[in-house]
Enzyme design. Structure first.
Site, PDB file in Angstrom:
ATOM      1  N   GLU A 251      -0.039  -5.429  -7.000  1.00 10.83           N
ATOM      2  CA  GLU A 251       0.485  -4.150  -6.533  1.00 10.83           C
ATOM      3  C   GLU A 251       1.517  -4.357  -5.434  1.00 10.83           C
ATOM      4  OE1 GLU A 251      -2.412  -1.589  -4.713  1.00 10.83           O
ATOM      5  OE2 GLU A 251      -1.060   0.128  -4.655  1.00 10.83           O
ATOM      6  N   SER A 383      -2.075  -0.842   4.045  1.00  8.53           N
ATOM      7  CA  SER A 383      -1.170  -0.265   5.053  1.00  8.53           C
ATOM      8  C   SER A 383      -0.354  -1.375   5.707  1.00  8.53           C
ATOM      9  CB  SER A 383      -1.976   0.474   6.119  1.00  8.53           C
ATOM     10  OG  SER A 383      -2.634  -0.464   6.951  1.00  8.53           O
TER      11      SER A 383
END
Lengths: 398, 382
Positions: A251, A383
């Site tokens: 990802e 994050s």
């Protein structure tokens, strides 16, 4: 060291460029260029066009539609696609669950799911995050318990209970791949499994979450005693965390959208040229605006070259250590460019709720929703604080 | 497209690293070398000559090794890693580059042959008080008289101008004919040189010229502005490489310190407020490294216009990264980072000097901003 692409790679780039700019439906590319939200139908048509040409899942194993391209060619494919305003294949299908099933799934799962996943006949949703499991994903609490009345041991069905959240485009989802807790007695990472769940199963409820841009992009998904056949377990029970790490590694590579950000910055220059600041001058003639654009162009160039360094040097299969920079800096620049566009739009950026009857141009009306929407980019996919943690730990040894 | 060094380039890097670490692996040795004039170690300079490093960028018929920008960049990175004070950048790359670009074949062979062998330390006397980073000269003027050319005016700062065995001086030509280049030997009548140390341990000089007889470099009276501009751009790319080497070690040293230094009973790396800043330094370093590698390749293969743009791009990115990494390296060290005895502050000082030697972020960004409407997007592979 060699700057130019080889003749073969340059020809490959031309081939991709031609395909993307001539074969993908115009309405889809126009919507991307105008930074509109795409409809489900547009995403499906676009991916099927790519898949018919063998361009939807080139990174998969060859027997399931992969192309055995070099890392450089995959990079070129991805960049040219973004440059031509073609939406990349749905990440949940192409980058996430597809590679997991192809790598860890059973032969039966591969045959059942992979062709339909590549062609977007099945729309996958991602069931990872939970209200109390964000960056600390391994603390997830959705449980899957075997029902012994349906079979013995590994033949028994699962009963799933819990809540997932931030399920992007879950309103279109046919199936959802989930991380579920199958052993609550061990270390949190060791008791997680990877399950495939049919979203039409009784007990699955999808509820929309409205976001700050006014759009409906993410959802909550509730599971109340949802029965899941034993065959829908991917790989081994309680090894789900390993599969999730494999998936998240894939990802992160895809979340540094250099090509798309470059394209928006190029458009931003045109938009700046269309804003008058009096005396026959446009915003692009304004030295402060020009300096801001030039600085962003330079940083994007540095990022693109870093991406090229990563792909050029990853031929031996090991990821280049600089790859961790891509997600962090890529999303920062994506956000910075979206912020620039809001500033270029100025007062016209307030007209986000105006329809096509507005006297203001569409780019200016879309500027603020796009900017607000992209605040997500430094949060998802691990994050940016998680990325800094990875750099500090694994690269700097801190 | 390939960002890796070939076997010969790897071997060059290892050889130069080995040579320079013999001299400067111990930071105390560098401190000693820069404490006294000429501000570097003549023995190390001779060894670099013996290895062929001082002739690296020059054509073989000029007495050089005929290597390219990639090899020059490799040496510059190694120089930066240990802050070697030898004037590879200013004497070989910059001043040598001007002679290579402007000199007639006999001048090139004489001057560059002597530079390559280490017999001649060359200095470019180009900067003038009141001017900044232009490729032309204004206040030093050239006059053509019956006996030949003479130069008058002041050049400052001139890198290694006091130690130099030969000066290359730029001067405004008569009748606004542009900027000419001249060779001036150190014993020329009317020449006086006042050397001093720079903040980073380097050396510079004020050079006063009072009707100094000078030999035109290249065709007499010919405008050399383009030659200077190109040599400055090539030197900017080499300087970017030197800065990358320095930033690598500055970050490595800082990470090491966060690991070894203990406060509150734990290593500093326990504190996320510090490790996150180190992670951001790494991001700056990687981006600057990528852009520098690209600019080095453009220098090897591009047109002068493309090279000027690439030099500005690398210059901007490296200037930003140098400030970021240099400042944070001191801050993350705390008080020890302020001391001259410990290495890290010297890295920051040298990065600051490198940026202002050939052009800062402001200069480069101004150049890029002025051209921002000339293209839709920047394509590094075109």
């Amino acid at each position: 060291m060699q700057l130019q692409l080889s003749a073969e790679d340059a020809a490959f780039r031309d081939e991709m460029r031609t395909f993307f700019t001539t074969e993908v439906p115009t309405d889809v590319r126009e919507a991307v260029a105008e930074r509109r939200e795409l409809t489900q139908d547009q995403l499906v048509r676009s991916q099927r066009t790519l898949n018919a040409a063998g361009l939807a899942v080139p990174h998969w194993p060859a027997e399931w539609g992969g192309r055995d391209w070099s890392a450089l060619r995959r990079h070129i494919w991805h960049e040219e696609m973004q440059r031509a305003c073609v939406p990349p294949p749905l990440a949940f299908n192409a980058s996430m669950v597809g590679p997991v099933i192809a790598t860890f799934g059973s032969q039966e799962q591969k045959e059942r799911f992979l062709p339909a996943t590549a062609n977007l006949d099945i729309w996958w949703s991602q069931g990872f995050s939970e209200p109390d499991a964000g960056s600390d994903l391994a603390s997830l609490r959705t449980t899957a318990v075997r029902d012994p009345s349906t079979g013995s041991g590994r033949a028994a069905d699962f009963v799933v209970t819990g809540q997932k959240t931030w399920t992007t485009l879950g309103q279109y989802g046919d199936w959802i791949f989930c991380l579920v807790r199958t052993d609550p007695t061990v270390k949190k990472q060791a008791g997680i499994s990877f399950l495939l769940i049919d979203m039409t199963s009784p007990g699955v409820t999808v509820r929309p979450i409205e976001l700050i841009d006014g759009g409906h992009e993410v959802n909550e998904v509730w599971f109340e005693d949802v029965r899941v056949p034993a065959d829908n377990l991917v790989g081994e029970e309680n090894r789900g965390w390993d599969y999730a790490k494999f998936l998240l590694g894939n990802e992160r590579v895809g979340v540094a959208p250099v090509g798309a950000t470059k394209r928006v910055l190029a458009q931003a220059k045109q938009w700046a040229g269309s804003v008058s600041v009096g005396d026959g001058r446009s915003l692009l003639d304004d030295p402060l605006t020009a300096a801001r654009v030039a600085e962003l162009e330079n940083e994007l160039l540095a990022l693109e070259l870093t991406a090229l360094r990563v792909v050029a040097n990853s031929a031996d299969g090991k990821p280049h250590p600089a790859s961790s920079v891509l997600k962090l800096k890529g999303t920062e620049l994506q956000q910075a460019v979206s912020e620039l566009v809001v500033d270029l739009a100025g007062p016209a950026s307030l007209a986000s709720g105006a329809g096509d009857g507005s006297a203001l141009p569409e780019w200016a009306r879309r500027a603020t929703p796009a900017y607000l929407n992209l605040r997500k980019a430094s949060i998802y996919g691990g994050s940016n604080e998680i990325q800094r943690q990875i750099i500090a730990k694994t690269i700097l040894g801190l | 497209m390939d960002f890796s060094y070939d076997d010969e380039q790897q071997a060059l890097r290892e050889a130069v690293r080995g040579l320079l670490s013999r001299s400067y692996a111990d930071f105390e040795n560098r401190r000693r070398a820069v404490a006294e004039d000429p501000g570097f170690d003549e023995k190390t300079w001779s060894r670099l000559a013996e290895m062929g490093v001082l002739g690296l960028p020059f054509a073989e018929e000029d007495g050089g090794m005929g290597a390219g920008p990639v090899e020059v960049g490799i040496v510059a990175q190694e120089v930066g890693r240990v802050l070697a004070p030898e004037p590879f950048l200013t004497s070989v790359v910059l001043a040598g580059g001007v002679v290579a670009g402007a000199g007639r074949s006999q001048q090139r062979a004489e001057v560059l042959g002597a530079v390559s062998s280490g017999d001649c330390l060359l200095a470019l006397a180009h900067a003038e008080p009141g001017a900044r980073w232009t490729p032309s000269a204004t206040s030093v003027t050239a006059t053509a008289a019956s006996g030949g050319w003479t130069l008058s005016g002041v050049k400052e700062p001139v890198p290694h101008g006091a130690r130099a065995d030969l000066l290359v001086v730029s001067a405004a030509l008569p009748e606004r004919a542009g900027t000419g280049l001249f060779l001036v030997p150190p014993d020329a009548a009317g020449l006086s040189r006042t050397g001093y140390a720079t903040h980073d341990g380097g050396r510079a000089a004020r050079v006063d010229l009072d009707d100094v007889p000078a030999t035109p470099l290249g065709a007499p009276g010919e405008d050399a502005t383009a030659v200077l501009a190109f040599a400055l751009d090539a030197a900017r790319v080499a300087a970017a490489n030197e800065a990358v080497g320095a930033m690598q070690v500055a970050l490595q040293t800082t990470s090491g310190y966060l690991e070894s230094r203990r406060q509150f009973g734990v290593p500093l790396k326990t504190f996320q407020a510090l490790t996150f800043r180190a992670a951001d330094m790494y991001v700056s370093l990687e981006l600057a490294t990528s852009l520098t590698a690209w600019a080095t390749m453009v220098l090897a293969a591009g047109s002068p216009l493309e090279i000027a743009e690439a030099a500005a791009r690398a210059g901007l990115q490296v200037a930003r990264a140098g400030r970021h990494i240099g400042q944070e390296a001191i801050q993350l060290h705390g008080g020890i980072g302020m001391t001259a005895e410990y290495s890290i502050g010297s890295y920051t000082s040298h990065l600051t000097a490198l940026e202002h030697l050939l052009g800062d972020a402001h200069l480069h960004l101004g150049r890029l901003a002025g051209a921002v409407a000339d293209h839709d997007e920047v394509d590094p592979l075109q």
